[in-house]
Motif scaffolding. Structure first.
Motif, PDB file in Angstrom:
ATOM      1  N   SER A 124      60.997  74.474 134.575  1.00 57.47           N
ATOM      2  CA  SER A 124      62.070  73.532 134.916  1.00 57.47           C
ATOM      3  C   SER A 124      63.452  74.193 134.975  1.00 57.47           C
ATOM      4  N   ARG A 125      63.512  75.231 135.769  1.00 57.88           N
ATOM      5  CA  ARG A 125      64.764  75.935 136.032  1.00 57.88           C
ATOM      6  C   ARG A 125      65.453  76.455 134.769  1.00 57.88           C
ATOM      7  N   ASN A 126      64.684  76.770 133.751  1.00 60.49           N
ATOM      8  CA  ASN A 126      65.282  77.362 132.555  1.00 60.49           C
ATOM      9  C   ASN A 126      65.357  78.884 132.734  1.00 60.49           C
ATOM     10  N   TYR A 127      66.323  79.281 133.564  1.00 63.20           N
ATOM     11  CA  TYR A 127      66.431  80.693 133.943  1.00 63.20           C
ATOM     12  C   TYR A 127      66.729  81.578 132.752  1.00 63.20           C
ATOM     13  N   ARG A 128      67.669  81.127 131.914  1.00 62.39           N
ATOM     14  CA  ARG A 128      68.095  81.941 130.787  1.00 62.39           C
ATOM     15  C   ARG A 128      66.910  82.407 129.967  1.00 62.39           C
ATOM     16  N   GLU A 129      66.090  81.437 129.615  1.00 57.78           N
ATOM     17  CA  GLU A 129      64.941  81.725 128.771  1.00 57.78           C
ATOM     18  C   GLU A 129      63.965  82.671 129.488  1.00 57.78           C
ATOM     19  N   PHE A 130      63.718  82.375 130.747  1.00 58.30           N
ATOM     20  CA  PHE A 130      62.757  83.174 131.503  1.00 58.30           C
ATOM     21  C   PHE A 130      63.260  84.614 131.688  1.00 58.30           C
ATOM     22  N   TYR A 131      64.530  84.742 132.075  1.00 54.88           N
ATOM     23  CA  TYR A 131      65.081  86.079 132.291  1.00 54.88           C
ATOM     24  C   TYR A 131      65.101  86.875 130.996  1.00 54.88           C
ATOM     25  N   GLN A 132      65.345  86.197 129.887  1.00 58.16           N
ATOM     26  CA  GLN A 132      65.338  86.898 128.596  1.00 58.16           C
ATOM     27  C   GLN A 132      63.945  87.453 128.289  1.00 58.16           C
ATOM     28  N   MET A 133      62.935  86.685 128.657  1.00 62.64           N
ATOM     29  CA  MET A 133      61.562  87.171 128.423  1.00 62.64           C
ATOM     30  C   MET A 133      61.269  88.375 129.314  1.00 62.64           C
ATOM     31  N   VAL A 134      61.742  88.300 130.557  1.00 62.11           N
ATOM     32  CA  VAL A 134      61.527  89.410 131.484  1.00 62.11           C
ATOM     33  C   VAL A 134      62.247  90.658 130.971  1.00 62.11           C
ATOM     34  N   GLU A 135      63.503  90.477 130.534  1.00 66.63           N
ATOM     35  CA  GLU A 135      64.280  91.618 130.046  1.00 66.63           C
ATOM     36  C   GLU A 135      63.619  92.231 128.810  1.00 66.63           C
ATOM     37  N   LYS A 136      63.137  91.367 127.928  1.00 61.85           N
ATOM     38  CA  LYS A 136      62.482  91.836 126.710  1.00 61.85           C
ATOM     39  C   LYS A 136      61.242  92.667 127.075  1.00 61.85           C
ATOM     40  N   TRP A 137      60.513  92.176 128.038  1.00 59.71           N
ATOM     41  CA  TRP A 137      59.304  92.880 128.478  1.00 59.71           C
ATOM     42  C   TRP A 137      59.655  94.260 129.062  1.00 59.71           C
ATOM     43  N   VAL A 138      60.737  94.325 129.808  1.00 59.83           N
ATOM     44  CA  VAL A 138      61.147  95.601 130.406  1.00 59.83           C
ATOM     45  C   VAL A 138      61.582  96.582 129.322  1.00 59.83           C
ATOM     46  N   LEU A 139      62.338  96.075 128.336  1.00 54.62           N
ATOM     47  CA  LEU A 139      62.895  96.961 127.313  1.00 54.62           C
ATOM     48  C   LEU A 139      61.832  97.400 126.289  1.00 54.62           C
ATOM     49  N   GLU A 140      60.704  96.714 126.267  1.00 53.65           N
ATOM     50  CA  GLU A 140      59.626  97.028 125.341  1.00 53.65           C
ATOM     51  C   GLU A 140      59.029  98.406 125.569  1.00 53.65           C
ATOM     52  N   ASN A 141      59.125  98.895 126.784  1.00 53.67           N
ATOM     53  CA  ASN A 141      58.369 100.070 127.159  1.00 53.67           C
ATOM     54  C   ASN A 141      59.224 100.972 128.043  1.00 53.67           C
ATOM     55  N   LYS A 142      59.368 102.231 127.612  1.00 52.91           N
ATOM     56  CA  LYS A 142      60.258 103.159 128.312  1.00 52.91           C
ATOM     57  C   LYS A 142      59.935 103.276 129.794  1.00 52.91           C
ATOM     58  N   SER A 143      58.645 103.213 130.100  1.00 55.64           N
ATOM     59  CA  SER A 143      58.240 103.406 131.498  1.00 55.64           C
ATOM     60  C   SER A 143      58.706 102.246 132.382  1.00 55.64           C
ATOM     61  N   ARG A 144      59.152 101.162 131.757  1.00 67.28           N
ATOM     62  CA  ARG A 144      59.589  99.997 132.549  1.00 67.28           C
ATOM     63  C   ARG A 144      61.100  99.967 132.767  1.00 67.28           C
ATOM     64  N   LEU A 145      61.803 100.893 132.118  1.00 68.03           N
ATOM     65  CA  LEU A 145      63.268 100.869 132.229  1.00 68.03           C
ATOM     66  C   LEU A 145      63.733 101.060 133.675  1.00 68.03           C
ATOM     67  N   LYS A 146      62.845 101.635 134.490  1.00 66.56           N
ATOM     68  CA  LYS A 146      63.194 101.857 135.903  1.00 66.56           C
ATOM     69  C   LYS A 146      63.393 100.532 136.645  1.00 66.56           C
ATOM     70  N   TYR A 147      62.990  99.420 136.054  1.00 66.96           N
ATOM     71  CA  TYR A 147      63.173  98.123 136.714  1.00 66.96           C
ATOM     72  C   TYR A 147      64.533  97.489 136.431  1.00 66.96           C
ATOM     73  N   LEU A 148      65.312  98.127 135.555  1.00 65.07           N
ATOM     74  CA  LEU A 148      66.635  97.563 135.249  1.00 65.07           C
ATOM     75  C   LEU A 148      67.560  97.686 136.455  1.00 65.07           C
ATOM     76  N   LYS A 149      68.382  96.674 136.670  1.00 58.60           N
ATOM     77  CA  LYS A 149      69.401  96.750 137.714  1.00 58.60           C
ATOM     78  C   LYS A 149      70.465  97.759 137.287  1.00 58.60           C
ATOM     79  N   ASP A 150      71.008  98.469 138.233  1.00 55.11           N
ATOM     80  CA  ASP A 150      72.140  99.342 137.955  1.00 55.11           C
ATOM     81  C   ASP A 150      73.390  98.469 137.886  1.00 55.11           C
ATOM     82  N   ARG A 151      73.888  98.287 136.650  1.00 54.19           N
ATOM     83  CA  ARG A 151      75.030  97.375 136.497  1.00 54.19           C
ATOM     84  C   ARG A 151      76.329  98.000 136.991  1.00 54.19           C
ATOM     85  N   ARG A 152      76.348  99.342 136.945  1.00 56.68           N
ATOM     86  CA  ARG A 152      77.565 100.058 137.346  1.00 56.68           C
ATOM     87  C   ARG A 152      77.917  99.762 138.808  1.00 56.68           C
ATOM     88  N   VAL A 153      76.943  99.825 139.707  1.00 57.35           N
ATOM     89  CA  VAL A 153      77.260  99.592 141.125  1.00 57.35           C
ATOM     90  C   VAL A 153      77.494  98.100 141.395  1.00 57.35           C
TER      91      VAL A 153
END
Ligand SMILES: [Zn+2]
Ligand SMILES: [Zn+2]
Length: 281
Positions: A124-153
């Motif tokens: 039900s459009r609860n983006y915050r919660e969903f994105y937090q889960m996605v981010e947590k999943w990415v940060l859990e494992n070094k090999s997934r860090l490549k999926y992070l957006k480049d915030r600098r650009v």
């Protein structure tokens, strides 16, 4: 005439590409694009997005007669401006329906392709919660860090909206310290485009929230009555009187403006030069 919808998804998530979609419901036609996680072109996010949407519009054969409804989000600011300047039949709209569904779906597919468990879904459009889960999943494992957006650009180089200049005859209020910016003293002007409306903000140079990238300020140290007087070279909107020769300085003419003992002194540039000429020359 056809109606096209332009929508995005995933912009609020620190990982995975933003999804852009161009969709027509009748007849049903769908174009999608992914913003790269990073880029080297020095473009802003809005510029990259504009380019990708224009590509999709070309592929889709969108014409100026078609109606284009665009999500009002910041990510599309450059697109809004482009459509306006090029006389498209467009407006912003809150996206419901197909465009929104497709954008969410493509973002989700992207995550699942990377290995994110597909049973965890956006509720039900609860983006915050969903994105937090996605981010947590990415940060859990070094090999997934490549999926992070480049915030600098993606950070806006907003310095180009800030400009050093000299205040004119009107006192201004500093948007940071709320004190007066005296007439004819250095200041920073910020021009923001807010939904087609130009907003100006003024700051003392020391109060500016960002380092300005533009500079129209010319300062000068003059010697008046054997006193050094710091000031600015600019123009006045009204006629002034020269403190040295007592003759008028016409409105709009470039002159020196400086304060001595709290008093504003205006001087012809040629009077300054003359006073700099060594005696006997
Ligand atoms: Zn200030
Ligand atoms: Zn003069």
């Amino acid at each position: 005439m056809r109606t096209w919808y332009v929508e995005d998804a995933g912009g609020g998530c620190r990982a995975f590409s933003e999804v852009l979609v161009l969709v027509s419901e009748k007849p049903r036609e769908i174009y999608t694009a992914l913003v790269p996680l990073t880029w080297e072109t020095g473009q802003t996010l809005e510029e990259v997005v504009l380019e990708l949407v224009l590509e999709m519009m070309t592929r889709a054969g969108v014409t100026r007669e078609d109606q284009i409804l665009v999500c009002s989000g910041n990510i599309f600011h450059d697109l809004h401006r482009y459509l306006q300047e090029n006389h498209y039949n467009w407006s912003t709209a809150r996206m419901e329906g197909l465009a929104h569904e497709i954008a969410e779906q493509v973002f989700f597919e992207q995550i699942v392709r990377a290995g994110f468990p597909s049973y965890i879904k956006l509720n039900s459009r609860n983006y915050r919660e969903f994105y937090q889960m996605v981010e947590k999943w990415v940060l859990e494992n070094k090999s997934r860090l490549k999926y992070l957006k480049d915030r600098r650009v993606r950070q806006k180089p907003i310095g180009h909206k800030y400009c050093y200049k000299a205040n004119r005859s009107r006192p201004r209020h500093c948007s940071r310290c709320h004190k007066t910016i005296l007439p004819f003293t250095p200041m920073v002007e910020c021009r923001i485009n807010n939904r087609g409306k130009k907003i100006h903000r003024y700051y003392h140079p020391a109060c500016s929230p960002v380092q300005p990238l533009k500079n129209k300020l010319v300062t000068m140290e003059a010697t008046l009555d054997e006193h050094p007087v710091g000031g600015v070279i600019t123009r006045s909107n009204r006629e002034e009187r020269c403190a040295l020769c007592q003759l008028p300085i016409p409105a709009g003419q470039t002159a020196f403006f400086g304060y001595h003992n709290g008093q504003l002194l205006t001087v012809h540039l040629f009077c300054l030069n003359a006073s700099h000429t060594p005696a006997g020359a």
